[in-house]
Motif scaffolding. Structure first.
Motif, short mmCIF file in Angstrom:
data_model
loop_
_atom_site.label_atom_id
_atom_site.label_comp_id
_atom_site.label_asym_id
_atom_site.label_seq_id
_atom_site.Cartn_x
_atom_site.Cartn_y
_atom_site.Cartn_z
N PHE A 150 38.10 66.64 36.16
CA PHE A 150 37.40 67.80 35.60
C PHE A 150 36.02 67.94 36.22
O PHE A 150 35.57 69.07 36.50
CB PHE A 150 37.29 67.67 34.08
N MET B 222 39.66 77.89 39.69
CA MET B 222 39.61 76.85 38.67
C MET B 222 40.74 77.04 37.65
O MET B 222 41.45 76.08 37.30
CB MET B 222 38.25 76.88 37.96
N THR C 44 36.14 81.08 39.78
CA THR C 44 36.68 80.97 38.42
C THR C 44 38.20 81.12 38.43
O THR C 44 38.91 80.39 37.74
CB THR C 44 36.05 82.04 37.51
N VAL D 162 36.53 69.44 39.74
CA VAL D 162 36.83 70.88 39.69
C VAL D 162 35.58 71.66 39.33
O VAL D 162 35.31 72.73 39.91
CB VAL D 162 37.97 71.17 38.68
N ASN D 163 34.80 71.14 38.38
CA ASN D 163 33.57 71.83 37.99
C ASN D 163 32.57 71.87 39.17
O ASN D 163 31.91 72.89 39.40
CB ASN D 163 32.91 71.12 36.81
N TRP E 200 33.73 74.49 41.52
CA TRP E 200 33.46 75.81 40.94
C TRP E 200 32.01 76.22 41.20
O TRP E 200 31.72 77.36 41.60
CB TRP E 200 33.75 75.78 39.44
N SER F 145 34.34 73.52 33.05
CA SER F 145 35.73 73.18 33.35
C SER F 145 36.50 72.83 32.08
O SER F 145 37.67 73.21 31.94
CB SER F 145 35.80 72.01 34.34
#
Length: 209
Positions: A16, A43, A40, A19-20, A23, A181
């Motif tokens: 997470f 994600m 976005t 991924v954040n 992003w 996320s």
């Protein structure tokens, strides 16, 4: 979803975080304004894959692929959402300077209701975007209709958001590097449940991506 076991919590927290991080980075790459919506979408697309059981997909490669694939379409959607939101904002500003009357009061309630529907529809926009291969205007229509017939999913998102807020409010750094996320995953999970129920009830006949 069996992969989300207690022993794998540290591993998933790192996923997470990653991924954040992507992003944030890809939003900046697009100068925020043009990068935010594609990032976005990417994600949400990854979270959709995880929820569907594809937990071993290459994160960076998948994120970059979705970012490129939907760059123009997601920005068209983002522009449309911004125009609608700004129009509602202007309406509220104008109503503040209008003279008091029954009609102004009625119009104020109407605008407030439309704004609430707009905000709730926003929660469904990105999950619908990544789940169905449909044009931008149909994304909005499908998001609105899904929101209308899925009150339990909306309640789940609201309750989850409150829990997430109180869990992270005293940890500002963690809220920045992990909060978006986690919130997106919460939204995707809630809306995906709506998709499966609607498909089973044959209430929605769309082609998923």
């Amino acid at each position: 979803m069996g992969a989300f076991g207690i022993l794998k919590i540290p591993e998933w927290m790192l996923k997470f975080l990653y991924v954040n991080f992507l992003w944030i980075c890809f939003s900046l790459v697009g100068l925020v304004m043009f990068g935010l919506f594609p990032a976005t979408v990417a994600m949400f697309a990854i979270f959709r894959k995880w929820i569907m059981g594809e937990t071993d997909i290459p994160i960076f490669r998948s994120f970059w692929r979705y970012y490129k694939k939907d760059f123009l379409k997601s920005n068209r959607l983002g522009l449309l959402l911004l125009v609608i939101g700004y129009t509602l904002y202007i309406d509220f500003q104008l109503l503040q300077y209008a003279s008091d009357s029954v009609w102004i009061t009625i119009i104020s309630y109407v605008v407030a209701t439309i704004t609430l529907m707009y905000i709730l529809t926003l929660l469904y926009v990105f999950p619908v975007f990544v789940h169905y291969e449909i044009p931008v205007f149909k994304v909005l229509k499908t998001s609105f209709l899904t929101m209308i017939v899925s009150p339990l999913s909306t309640i789940m998102m609201m309750a989850g958001s409150v829990i997430l807020y109180f869990s992270l409010r005293n940890f500002l750094g963690l809220a920045v590097i992990l909060g978006p996320s986690l919130f997106a995953f919460l939204v995707m999970c809630s809306v995906y449940l709506s998709f499966t129920k609607l498909i089973k009830s044959k209430a929605v006949k769309l082609e998923s991506s």
